[in-house]
Design a protein around this motif. Structure first.
Motif, PDB file in Angstrom:
ATOM      1  N   UNK A 149       0.830  -1.198   0.000  1.00  0.00           N
ATOM      2  CA  UNK A 149       0.000   0.000   0.000  1.00  0.00           C
ATOM      3  C   UNK A 149       0.870   1.256   0.000  1.00  0.00           C
ATOM      4  N   UNK A 150       1.937   1.223   0.759  1.00  0.00           N
ATOM      5  CA  UNK A 150       2.852   2.367   0.809  1.00  0.00           C
ATOM      6  C   UNK A 150       3.394   2.674  -0.583  1.00  0.00           C
ATOM      7  N   UNK A 151       3.857   1.639  -1.287  1.00  0.00           N
ATOM      8  CA  UNK A 151       4.444   1.853  -2.601  1.00  0.00           C
ATOM      9  C   UNK A 151       3.399   2.278  -3.626  1.00  0.00           C
ATOM     10  N   UNK A 152       2.190   1.700  -3.553  1.00  0.00           N
ATOM     11  CA  UNK A 152       1.145   2.035  -4.514  1.00  0.00           C
ATOM     12  C   UNK A 152       0.639   3.466  -4.309  1.00  0.00           C
ATOM     13  N   UNK A 153       0.491   3.858  -3.051  1.00  0.00           N
ATOM     14  CA  UNK A 153      -0.054   5.186  -2.762  1.00  0.00           C
ATOM     15  C   UNK A 153       0.984   6.283  -2.892  1.00  0.00           C
ATOM     16  N   UNK A 154       2.216   5.978  -2.500  1.00  0.00           N
ATOM     17  CA  UNK A 154       3.241   7.015  -2.421  1.00  0.00           C
ATOM     18  C   UNK A 154       4.368   6.802  -3.412  1.00  0.00           C
ATOM     19  N   UNK A 155       4.263   5.745  -4.219  1.00  0.00           N
ATOM     20  CA  UNK A 155       5.291   5.502  -5.219  1.00  0.00           C
ATOM     21  C   UNK A 155       6.647   5.173  -4.638  1.00  0.00           C
ATOM     22  N   UNK A 156       6.657   4.688  -3.398  1.00  0.00           N
ATOM     23  CA  UNK A 156       7.936   4.374  -2.774  1.00  0.00           C
ATOM     24  C   UNK A 156       8.769   5.605  -2.493  1.00  0.00           C
ATOM     25  N   UNK A 157       8.120   6.806  -2.495  1.00  0.00           N
ATOM     26  CA  UNK A 157       8.876   8.044  -2.315  1.00  0.00           C
ATOM     27  C   UNK A 157       9.471   8.107  -0.921  1.00  0.00           C
ATOM     28  N   UNK A 158      10.726   8.485  -0.799  1.00  0.00           N
ATOM     29  CA  UNK A 158      11.336   8.634   0.524  1.00  0.00           C
ATOM     30  C   UNK A 158      10.841   9.894   1.200  1.00  0.00           C
ATOM     31  N   UNK A 159      11.164   9.997   2.464  1.00  0.00           N
ATOM     32  CA  UNK A 159      10.798  11.198   3.212  1.00  0.00           C
ATOM     33  C   UNK A 159      11.447  12.439   2.634  1.00  0.00           C
ATOM     34  N   UNK A 160      10.735  13.555   2.684  1.00  0.00           N
ATOM     35  CA  UNK A 160      11.389  14.841   2.486  1.00  0.00           C
ATOM     36  C   UNK A 160      12.251  15.119   3.710  1.00  0.00           C
ATOM     37  N   UNK A 161      13.318  15.895   3.564  1.00  0.00           N
ATOM     38  CA  UNK A 161      14.114  16.236   4.743  1.00  0.00           C
ATOM     39  C   UNK A 161      13.237  16.903   5.792  1.00  0.00           C
ATOM     40  N   UNK A 162      13.395  16.457   7.048  1.00  0.00           N
ATOM     41  CA  UNK A 162      12.559  16.998   8.106  1.00  0.00           C
ATOM     42  C   UNK A 162      13.080  18.364   8.555  1.00  0.00           C
ATOM     43  N   UNK A 163      12.147  19.259   8.816  1.00  0.00           N
ATOM     44  CA  UNK A 163      12.555  20.536   9.371  1.00  0.00           C
ATOM     45  C   UNK A 163      12.774  20.374  10.878  1.00  0.00           C
ATOM     46  N   UNK A 164      13.204  21.452  11.502  1.00  0.00           N
ATOM     47  CA  UNK A 164      13.560  21.369  12.915  1.00  0.00           C
ATOM     48  C   UNK A 164      12.379  20.953  13.780  1.00  0.00           C
ATOM     49  N   UNK A 165      11.178  21.458  13.427  1.00  0.00           N
ATOM     50  CA  UNK A 165      10.004  21.134  14.233  1.00  0.00           C
ATOM     51  C   UNK A 165       9.712  19.641  14.166  1.00  0.00           C
ATOM     52  N   UNK A 166       9.775  19.080  12.974  1.00  0.00           N
ATOM     53  CA  UNK A 166       9.459  17.664  12.839  1.00  0.00           C
ATOM     54  C   UNK A 166      10.511  16.793  13.517  1.00  0.00           C
ATOM     55  N   UNK A 167      11.767  17.247  13.487  1.00  0.00           N
ATOM     56  CA  UNK A 167      12.800  16.505  14.195  1.00  0.00           C
ATOM     57  C   UNK A 167      12.475  16.465  15.684  1.00  0.00           C
ATOM     58  N   UNK A 168      12.113  17.620  16.234  1.00  0.00           N
ATOM     59  CA  UNK A 168      11.770  17.670  17.657  1.00  0.00           C
ATOM     60  C   UNK A 168      10.558  16.801  17.961  1.00  0.00           C
ATOM     61  N   UNK A 169       9.569  16.822  17.068  1.00  0.00           N
ATOM     62  CA  UNK A 169       8.376  15.999  17.286  1.00  0.00           C
ATOM     63  C   UNK A 169       8.731  14.516  17.274  1.00  0.00           C
ATOM     64  N   UNK A 170       9.635  14.126  16.368  1.00  0.00           N
ATOM     65  CA  UNK A 170      10.052  12.733  16.320  1.00  0.00           C
ATOM     66  C   UNK A 170      10.774  12.337  17.604  1.00  0.00           C
ATOM     67  N   UNK A 171      11.611  13.250  18.101  1.00  0.00           N
ATOM     68  CA  UNK A 171      12.326  12.958  19.336  1.00  0.00           C
ATOM     69  C   UNK A 171      11.374  12.862  20.518  1.00  0.00           C
ATOM     70  N   UNK A 172      10.368  13.746  20.538  1.00  0.00           N
ATOM     71  CA  UNK A 172       9.359  13.664  21.600  1.00  0.00           C
ATOM     72  C   UNK A 172       8.657  12.311  21.572  1.00  0.00           C
ATOM     73  N   UNK A 173       8.315  11.884  20.363  1.00  0.00           N
ATOM     74  CA  UNK A 173       7.620  10.605  20.221  1.00  0.00           C
ATOM     75  C   UNK A 173       8.511   9.453  20.679  1.00  0.00           C
ATOM     76  N   UNK A 174       9.791   9.541  20.320  1.00  0.00           N
ATOM     77  CA  UNK A 174      10.725   8.493  20.709  1.00  0.00           C
ATOM     78  C   UNK A 174      10.886   8.437  22.223  1.00  0.00           C
ATOM     79  N   UNK A 175      10.983   9.623  22.835  1.00  0.00           N
ATOM     80  CA  UNK A 175      11.172   9.659  24.282  1.00  0.00           C
ATOM     81  C   UNK A 175       9.984   9.044  25.006  1.00  0.00           C
ATOM     82  N   UNK A 176       8.770   9.404  24.554  1.00  0.00           N
ATOM     83  CA  UNK A 176       7.566   8.894  25.211  1.00  0.00           C
ATOM     84  C   UNK A 176       7.474   7.376  25.111  1.00  0.00           C
TER      85      UNK A 176
END
Length: 950
Positions: free
Chosen positions: A859-886
């Motif tokens: 489903x990921x490949x069909x819907x998104x064409x296997x596209x990789x992530x765009x580079x994350x901005x600072x906010x998204x990096x912090x959000x990912x770290x928050x999620x990881x910490x929790x």
């Protein structure tokens, strides 16, 4: 079932033919091959006669029969071609030359059967067509065993004849997938059900299968089984109706919490959710756009700018926005007249860059006074988050809110809105000229339509590009604004909003505010601060306070004009420390009604103060707090406009822009643009206006349901969401009465009523939009989150197919076969995922992708064409770290955590910290030895400090 054989004769055929086949045991076998028959017929064992095609069940579903050695070779050849193939668990070769040994025995033992003509049409897999059942004699049943089963041909003929429901009557369905595949190859949608299942062959299963057929259109006379309502059971043991319990004593949900992706499916509130998206277009190659005629460019600095319309543009001359725009227009061939204000004349178009709402309404009045009737285009910067990295200006967003109302009230004098990038390039000017040229060509009928269409992209619903009146130009291309349904399911909430401590509700004594206060109290808020201009003296406030306090919530009424910053700051300062402020719901505001040419300065101030100034003050005064929620109550008027509500639309558009601006600063914010509310809202006391909107198609929502959607939106981290119960068949024709409105043309019901078409075509349209909505819901996630979200989607639907109350029992990497899937349940899962994603997935889906994880990857490949992530901005990096910490810290500190596992986690964090240190040029040297020597606790402290998750 067709009535051609008596029950006794039918039993004779089954029993005596099966007994005769025992004579063939040990001489051969059968195998299924997932390839087209034309390929299988080329296999060596088939061409030399050792193996024969026994059955053609579907376009890529073939059964072969023959010698064991020949079958082994077929399986090897099929697998070499990447196809699935397996032996069928029998030791004889039906539908092959081996059956000819029974050519005398079978006709003899079945000689006494007496077939008759039947009233039910009978289609034979021997002849591949309709067959007179009087011919179902002993000879037919021999040929039936010897000949190739031509199921695909029969099903294809029935599908093409218009049949849409197929029921496989058997002890266990094995052909459902092949039937579905045949229908899809014919380009038709059908439903396929069974009767009994392996290990589930009782009456309950049969009734459930009847219900499945019934919901797909099969006529079922339930009176045979169920007694009339209120009647006692009859002697024939019919089942009586029973009353449902009056209290929901068992809080257990039986339906997966995934959102329906098309109108009319799933929860009613799922169809209330919409969001604005931006569709990318393309610019034509080769020669640039050509602008004809004289264009009026209104520039406050016109007296200081070069005024000669015939002058050649120079890249180093324009230093203002208007100067760059003038240069671009001239480069496209336009004659440009620069003026500091509206000037009489015959123009092809008017272009302005209003700095404020006051500038905009003054411009409208001045153009009317100068009798300028050419379409006006307003250019803004930062009005919308079109691409990653866009910085949104709430003030610019206001202009879009007002501009949409201008387009509704004066469609003949309106061009549209164009949002420009912060950094101007040569491509910016060329793309802007292309937008203007397309609009001009559409109005006058001039120009090459193919070039105009190419200027912004050519999608199925876009139509003539010149009608686009909401456009954004960016470095990466040109984008057009669309309203689409928003998918609420498919991923779990980032964090459930559980009101706690103190929650501030502005406009807290009004209709909407009071409903929100009741919900907050019911959900556990300890203290509510409800502001309004009159505070406790507001109508109904005292009774509301008693009601909330009876729920155990302390209530403070504050007489406060939220546009007064000092007064609002005082209210916030009085919030007790023991119940700190945890959330804000900004519902204050006033509605004004006047056409855009009648708006004056006083109305702009009074009509925007509560919403705009109040929101700005709340933002500034709470910016240092870690709030759970910052909810802004916007309006659909800001999304699609509302004639007579220009000021109100602009004020609400500011709230939408502020939500994006806060998110960019790393602060929580959710702006909900509401439709009509029952029992409250801005139209409370204006029943005539509410009635008019109802007649136009804006149905009133029940407050409890609407607030439930708001709570979900906060939990799912939505920034801007539109929530409205729309009757598009009423709304769309009125909305698009004076001109095309591409904004709504990706809503299937709106597209159908605007452009015509058979309602039967809704499925294809809905499926297309389902994929678009699902892609949109995944767009803001990291790649890991996307895969998790799609895995949740697969597991939820798989659980529903298997009858589980939740997907918890479905391990992501456990094969579907081990989970209990067979051909029918595999088909059911495939159909569910087709609906949920808008894709057309193969009938062999579960077999080709045998685990939930593997299927989610597809489903990921069909819907998104296997596209990789765009580079994350600072906010998204912090959000990912928050999620990881929790997720990380509670796990590694759990008492039952294995010490070895904890050490492994710590080592991975050491490796991560070392890699991060290597990417920071200003970081002090940190040797690997130092990290290796650190204790586990020191490593977790390091991660807290260096990654900012502590």
């Amino acid at each position: 079932m067709a009535g051609a054989l008596s029950l006794d004769d039918g039993a004779r055929v089954v029993a005596l033919r099966s007994k005769a086949i025992l004579a063939l045991s040990g001489e051969g076998g059968m195998a299924s091959v997932q390839l087209p028959v034309v390929e299988v017929e080329q296999f060596a064992p088939v061409t030399d006669g050792r193996v024969e095609v026994a059955a053609v069940n579907g376009p890529s579903s073939v059964v072969v029969a023959g010698t064991p050695e020949g079958l082994d070779e077929v399986i090897v050849e099929a697998e070499a071609r990447g196809a699935r193939a397996r032996r069928v668990e029998v030791d004889y070769a039906s539908h092959s030359v081996q059956v000819e040994q029974l050519g005398e025995e079978i006709p003899a033992v079945l000689a006494d059967i007496s077939p008759t003509g039947a009233s039910v049409p009978f289609h034979s897999t021997v002849t591949a067509g309709r067959f007179d059942t009087a011919g179902l004699d002993a000879g037919y049943w021999y040929r039936n065993l010897r000949s190739t089963v031509r199921l695909e041909s029969v099903i294809r003929g029935l599908v093409e004849a218009g049949h849409r429901l197929f029921v496989e009557v058997s002890a266990h369905p094995v052909l459902a997938g092949a039937v579905q595949e045949t229908a899809e190859a014919a380009g038709r949608d059908v439903a396929v059900t069974g009767t009994l299942r392996r290990d589930d062959g009782g009456l309950e299963r049969l009734l459930l299968s009847l219900a499945e057929a019934y919901v797909h259109g099969a006529p079922v006379d339930w009176r045979v089984r169920f007694a009339p309502v209120g009647a006692d059971p009859t002697p024939d043991s019919r089942v009586p109706h029973v009353d449902l319990p009056t209290y929901a004593f068992q809080h257990r949900r039986y339906w997966p919490e995934t959102t329906a992706v098309a109108a009319g499916k799933g929860r009613a509130v799922d169809d209330w959710r919409y969001r604005v998206v931006w569709r990318r277009g393309t610019l034509p190659d080769g020669e640039g756009p050509r602008l004809a005629g004289r264009w009026l460019l209104i520039a406050p600095e016109a007296s200081h700018m070069e005024r000669d319309p015939g002058a050649s543009p120079r890249a180093d001359v324009p230093t203002t926005a208007e100067g760059r725009i003038a240069a671009a227009l001239r480069a496209a061939g336009a004659e440009v007249t620069l003026a500091a204000q509206a000037a009489p004349g015959d123009y092809a178009g008017v272009i302005a860059v209003p700095r404020s709402l006051g500038d905009a309404v003054t411009l409208l009045r001045d153009l009317r006074a100068a009798d300028v009737t050419a379409p006006s285009w307003w250019l803004t910067e930062g009005a919308a988050p079109v691409v990653a990295g866009d910085v949104v200006s709430p003030e610019a967003a206001q202009l879009w809110g007002l501009g949409q109302v201008v387009g509704l009230e004066h469609p003949d004098r309106w061009g549209g809105l164009v949002d420009l990038p912060a950094d101007w390039t040569e491509d910016t000017g060329r793309r802007l000229a292309a937008v203007l040229a397309a609009g001009r060509d559409h109005r006058t009928g001039e120009g090459d339509d193919s070039r105009a269409r190419a200027a912004l992209g050519d999608t199925a619903l876009q139509g003539a590009v010149g009608v686009e009146d909401q456009v954004a130009v960016r470095e990466s291309g040109t984008y057009v604004r669309r309203l689409v349904r928003a998918l609420s399911g498919g991923r779990r909430p980032e964090q459930v909003w559980e009101p706690r401590g103190t929650v501030l509700v502005t406009g807290g004594t009004g209709g909407i505010g009071a409903h929100v206060a009741r919900w907050l109290a019911a959900e556990g808020a300890e203290h509510l601060v409800l502001t309004s201009r009159r505070g406790r003296a507001a109508p109904g406030a005292v009774d509301l306070g008693r009601e909330l306090e009876a729920r155990g919530t302390r209530v403070t009424f504050a007489a406060c004009d939220v546009a007064d910053r000092d007064a609002l700051a005082a209210v916030l300062a009085d919030i007790p420390q023991e119940t700190p402020l945890t959330a804000v719901a900004h519902a204050a505001g006033v509605a004004t009604f006047s056409d855009v040419l009648s708006i004056d300065g006083d109305e702009l101030v009074s009509g925007t103060a509560a919403k705009v100034e109040g929101a700005r003050h709340l933002d500034e005064l709470t910016a240092g707090l870690d709030l759970d929620a910052f909810v802004l109550f916007s309006s659909g008027a800001a999304v699609w406009g509302s004639a007579g509500n220009g000021t109100y639309a602009a004020a609400n558009a500011y709230l939408d822009g502020l939500a994006y601006e806060r998110r960019a600063r790393g602060l929580t914010a959710t702006s909900v643009a509401w439709g009509g509310w029952a029992g409250g809202g801005m139209l409370q006391g204006s029943e005539s206006v509410a009635g008019q909107l109802e007649r136009m198609g804006l149905r009133q929502m029940q407050p409890e349901l609407a607030i439930g959607v708001m709570s979900e939106a906060v939990g799912q981290g939505e920034t801007a969401l539109t929530v409205s119960d729309m009757d598009w068949e009423r709304f769309a024709p009125v909305y698009a009465l004076s001109r095309r409105r591409p904004l709504i043309e990706e809503i299937p019901e709106a597209a159908r009523v605007l452009h015509g078409g058979d309602p039967a075509d809704d499925t294809a349209t809905a499926d297309t939009n389902a994929a678009a909505r699902l892609r949109e819901s995944l767009a803001g996630l990291t790649d890991l989150e996307r895969r998790d979200s799609l895995l949740d989607l697969v597991r939820e639907h798989a659980a529903a197919v298997l009858g589980h109350a939740s997907p918890d029992a479905l391990t992501p990497d456990r094969p579907f076969k081990d989970l209990g899937f067979d051909s029918l349940t595999a088909t059911e899962l495939r159909n569910r995922l087709n609906t949920a994603t808008g894709l057309r997935l193969p009938a062999t889906l579960v077999f080709d992708h045998p685990t939930p994880t593997a299927l989610a990857g597809l489903l990921h490949d069909e819907l998104l064409g296997g596209a990789p992530d765009d580079p994350m901005d600072a906010l998204r990096v912090q959000q990912e770290l928050d999620r990881m910490e929790k997720a990380l810290l509670p796990a590694v500190t759990a008492p039952d955590m294995d010490p070895g596992t904890r050490a492994d986690v710590a080592q991975r964090l050491r490796d991560l910290a070392a890699r991060l240190s290597g990417t920071d040029p200003d970081a002090p040297p940190r040797t690997a030895d130092g990290l290796e020597a650190a204790t586990d606790d020191e490593i977790f402290d390091l991660i807290d400090r260096d990654l900012g998750v502590g």
